[in-house]
Design an enzyme around this catalytic site. Sequence first.
Site, PDB file in Angstrom:
ATOM      1  N   GLN A   1       0.643  -1.258  -0.040  1.00 26.95           N
ATOM      2  CA  GLN A   1       0.066  -0.040   0.008  1.00 26.95           C
ATOM      3  C   GLN A   1       0.888   1.170   0.011  1.00 26.95           C
ATOM      4  O   GLN A   1       0.309   2.354  -0.185  1.00 26.95           O
ATOM      5  CB  GLN A   1      -0.752   0.085   1.335  1.00 26.95           C
ATOM      6  CG  GLN A   1      -1.733  -1.384   1.432  1.00 26.95           C
ATOM      7  CD  GLN A   1      -2.856  -1.046   2.553  1.00 26.95           C
ATOM      8  OE1 GLN A   1      -2.818  -2.336   3.241  1.00 26.95           O
ATOM      9  NE2 GLN A   1      -3.091   0.107   2.959  1.00 26.95           N
TER      10      GLN A   1
ATOM     11  N   ARG B   1      -7.928  -1.126   8.559  1.00 24.62           N
ATOM     12  CA  ARG B   1      -8.868  -0.105   8.386  1.00 24.62           C
ATOM     13  C   ARG B   1      -9.111   0.709   9.809  1.00 24.62           C
ATOM     14  O   ARG B   1     -10.226   0.749  10.517  1.00 24.62           O
ATOM     15  CB  ARG B   1     -10.198  -0.577   8.133  1.00 24.62           C
ATOM     16  CG  ARG B   1     -10.745  -0.120   6.858  1.00 24.62           C
ATOM     17  CD  ARG B   1     -11.770  -0.829   6.147  1.00 24.62           C
ATOM     18  NE  ARG B   1     -12.338   0.100   4.997  1.00 24.62           N
ATOM     19  CZ  ARG B   1     -13.369  -0.363   4.264  1.00 24.62           C
ATOM     20  NH1 ARG B   1     -13.893  -1.254   4.586  1.00 24.62           N
ATOM     21  NH2 ARG B   1     -13.759   0.570   3.357  1.00 24.62           N
ATOM     22  N   CYS B   2      -8.103   1.396   9.956  1.00 22.16           N
ATOM     23  CA  CYS B   2      -8.150   1.972  11.705  1.00 22.16           C
ATOM     24  C   CYS B   2      -7.376   2.996  11.692  1.00 22.16           C
ATOM     25  O   CYS B   2      -7.778   3.862  12.721  1.00 22.16           O
ATOM     26  CB  CYS B   2      -7.203   1.068  12.236  1.00 22.16           C
ATOM     27  SG  CYS B   2      -5.421   1.114  11.362  1.00 22.16           S
TER      28      CYS B   2
ATOM     29  N   GLU C   1     -12.431   4.420   6.214  1.00 19.82           N
ATOM     30  CA  GLU C   1     -12.411   3.726   7.504  1.00 19.82           C
ATOM     31  C   GLU C   1     -13.524   4.085   8.298  1.00 19.82           C
ATOM     32  O   GLU C   1     -13.585   3.181   9.382  1.00 19.82           O
ATOM     33  CB  GLU C   1     -11.167   3.962   8.123  1.00 19.82           C
ATOM     34  CG  GLU C   1      -9.907   3.322   7.452  1.00 19.82           C
ATOM     35  CD  GLU C   1      -8.486   3.869   7.786  1.00 19.82           C
ATOM     36  OE1 GLU C   1      -8.509   5.295   7.686  1.00 19.82           O
ATOM     37  OE2 GLU C   1      -7.703   3.350   8.263  1.00 19.82           O
TER      38      GLU C   1
END
Length: 795
Positions: free
Chosen positions: A223, A370-371, A740
Site C-alpha cells: 500500500q 482500517r484503523c 475507514e
Amino acid sequence: MTQAKDEIKIGGLGASRKRVEDNRFIRGKGRYVDDIVLPGMLHMEILRSPLAHARIVSIDTSKAWAIPGVRLVLTGEMMATRNLAWMPTLSYDTQAVLATDKVRFQGQEVACVVADDPYIAKDACEAIVVEYEALPVIVNPTQAVAQGAPLIRDDKDNQHDNVIYNWEVGDKEATDRAFAQADRVSKLELHYPRSHPSPIECCGSIADFDRSTSKLTVYMTSQAPHVIRAAVALVSELPEHMIRIISPDLGGGFGNKVPIYPGYVMSILASILLERPVKWIEDKTGNLISTGFARDVYLKGELALRNDGKILGVRMHTDADHGAFFSDAQPSKFKIGLMHSAFSCYDIPAAHLTAQGVYTNKAPGGVAYRCSFRVTEAMYFQERMVQAAADDLGMDQAEFRRRNFVRDDDFPHRTPFGFLTDSGQYGKCLDVGLEAIGYADFLREKEEAKKRGRLLGIGISTMTEPLGAGNSREYDILGMKMFDSAQLRVHMTGKAILRTGAKTQGQGHETTWAQIVAHELGMPAEDILVEEGDTDNTPFGLGTYASRSTPVAGAAVAMVSRKIRAKARKIAAHLLEVSEEDIEWELGRFYIRSSPERGVSIQECAMAAYSNMPDGMEPGLENVAYYDPPNLTWPFACYIATVEVDPVTGVWDVLRVVAVDDCGVRINPMVVEGQIMGGLTEAYAMASMQFITFDAQGNCVGSNYMDYLLPTAWETPGYELHEVVTPCPHHPIGAKGIGECATVGGPAAFVNAVMDALKGTGVRNIDMPLLPDRVYEALTKRHDVSGAPPVKTDD
Ligand code: MCN
Ligand code: CUN
C-alpha cells in the site's frame, strides 16, 4: 464557440461515475502480483514455527537441499552472514526475518526454500528438520508483566522485561480535579480483540535482481511502495535509484499491506543470490497467522459525570499487545497511534490517557486494519463508555450524546487530548439518524416487546475521526514526513495521464482522481488515465492507509490541476490575443471577460502548449504538486443499529442499520457509499463472528476461514445510508476521508445494541465477538463475559 461543461456529465465532482477499474476486474483481467510471470522465475515457500516460544536447538536442511529442483534453502544463520537475519520495523524496533536464536510466535518464519515450482519448495520445507526446546508462553499483557515472566526479547541489549513503552497524553492534574468534582464516575473495562484484515489476495512479492544493470525490481503487494523503496535502500545498501517497487493491482489491502514482511526481504535476498526472479505468495493460513494483525488492546476507562449529563473528564488506560515485535506502521511520535483521538466529538474539559505496550508470544501487528492508527479502538472504547455512562445516569442515549457534542459554532475546537477539529454538524447527523431509524417508535416497540419476553435493543455510535496524516510537522514514519503528491501530464490532444504517490487497493482511485481533474480542468474524466504504484513512474508519496489518499494525494491532484490551469490561462490569453488579466474561467473554457462568446477550451490550450505557445514560454503542459496538509480531516459518522436477542439461545439478529456519514464534499457518491457498506460489513463481522485468538500454548485459534469467519451476503445486514455535507475548510475541494469511518464507528453500534437489549440484567460488557454462547452466558449467569486469551480449548 466553446461551451462550459456540465460537471456531472463529464464525470466531475459529485458524479456517481462507474468505477473504471472494474472494467478489467469483472472480466478477470486484473493483474495481481501472482499473475505476473517472469522468464526464469523461481518460487519461494516459507517454513513456519509450530511453537509460540521455543529455543532453536538445530536446523537440518540437508534433506531439503537434496530434493531435485531446489535452488536455495535459507535459514536465519545464513541471513545473519549478510546482516539480514533481523530487519528494522516501522516503529523503531527490530523483527526477525528468519529466526536464529528463538521462535517467538506460532507461525514465525524459520527457513525458506526457493525451487523451480512452489510445490517442490513446499515439499522441501517439510523436509527441513528443526529441533526446538519449548519455552513458557505469554499470550496477554497480564502475563507479560507478571513477576517472573519469561523474557521474550532477550535478543535486545537493554530489554529486561516485556514492556515496549509507557506513554501518556493529556492533563493528569486537570483530569484528577474533574474527577474530584464529579457527581459520579462511570467505569468500564473492555478488550478489543485481535482481528485480521484478510484481504482476498494474500501478501506476496516477486524480486528480480538484474546483475547486468544492478537494478532491483520488486513486484509487491504494498500500500506504500515509495516507503518500501526507501526502506529497502536503507537496509540493502542498494542505491535508491536502482530499486523499483511496483505494486500492481491489489486484491484489497485494508492495512494488511502496509508493513514490511520477512517474505519480501527473503525473496529479495534470494533473487540477489540466485540472479533469477523469485516469487513468494503467502497462503491464507500464512496470511492469517503471521501478517498484519490488528487491535488486541485492553481498556480501563472512566468518565467523570455531572448528574445533568455533562461529561467533566475522561481517564483511559490501555494495554496493547503487540506480539513479539513492535512492527506497527504508525506516526513515530505516537506510541499508541492516535488512540488519543477518542472523545474528539465531545466537549470534555479534561482528559488523560496512559498506555503501555508489551511483547507477547503472538504474531506482530496491532495497528493495521482500517484503523487510521488505532482510531478503531479509540472510537469503540469511546462509544462503549458513552453508552455505559448514559445508562449509569439513567439518561437517554441520544440525549446524553447531544448534550456533550461539540456544537456547530464551536469550531475550530481543541479536543480533550489536544487535536484541532475544524468542522462538523454532529447534532444534525444524529438527528438525521434518529429520524431515519424512527427512534421514539422503536423505544416504544422495545418496551412492548419486553412485556412479551422479547429482547430488542438499539445501539448508537457517533464519532469524528482523524483521517489523512500529515501535516508533516507532526506526522512521520521513520523520519519520512507525511505528505503526498500528484503529477499531471496533459497531452497535445487534451488527454491526460495522472500519477500519484498513493496506491489504490480497491478504493477506486483510478475513477475518483480523474473526477478531481475533471472538476478543476473541465476535461472529461474518461480522458484522464490514472496510474499509481510504480515508484519509477510516480512521484514520491507515503502511500494509502489512514484514509489519507483523498485528504492528501487527492488534494495534490487538485493542486496540480490548478497549476496546469494557471499555465493554460497564459496560453489562452495568447490564443485570444488579450492580456491574462482579461481572461475568465468557467468549467473547461477560458473566455474574454468583455466578450464571453470568444473563448478557447482547455483542449485547445493543450494543443497550443505543444504547437503554438507564446514566445518565451516553456513548451508542454505538465506539472507536479506535493501537498502537505495543514491539518487532518475530521469526518463525522452516526451509526445506529437495532437488534433482537433470542433469550433462549443468545443468538442476535440485526433488524436495521442506519448510517449517516459526513465526509465533506463527496467526489463520487457511489464510491463513498461502497466504502461505507464495506466498512459496516467489517464492523458487523468483528462485532458478531470474527474470532482470532490464542490458547495457553500460544496456538492461534482462527488460522483459517473455518474458524475466522467472513460474512457473506447471506449474513450481512442491509444498510440505510444518509449523508450530511460539511466541507473540510482546508482541503482544496472540501473533501474529508471516508475509507475507514464505518469500520471504525460501526462495531460500537452493534455491540451497544446488544448491550441495550440486555439492559437491566446487570451485565455491563460482553467483549467482541458477541458470539451467541457469550451472550447466552451473560444473560443466564448475569455477569460480564470477557473474550481475552488464552481461550479454553477442547484438549
Ligand atoms: N472519496 C470520495 N469523496 C470523499 C472521500 C473519499 O469520493 N469525500 C473516495 C476517494 O476518492 C476514494 C475512496 O472514496 O476513491 C476512499 O478514499 P479515502 O477516504 O481517501 O481513503 P483511501 O483512498 O486513502 O483508502 C484507504 C482506506 C483504508 S486506510 C483502508 S484500510 C481501506 C479503505 O480505504 N482499505 C480498502 N477502503 C478499502 N476499500 C477497498 N475496496 N479495499 C481496501 O483494501
Ligand atoms: Cu490502518 S488500515 Mo488502512 O490505514 O490501510
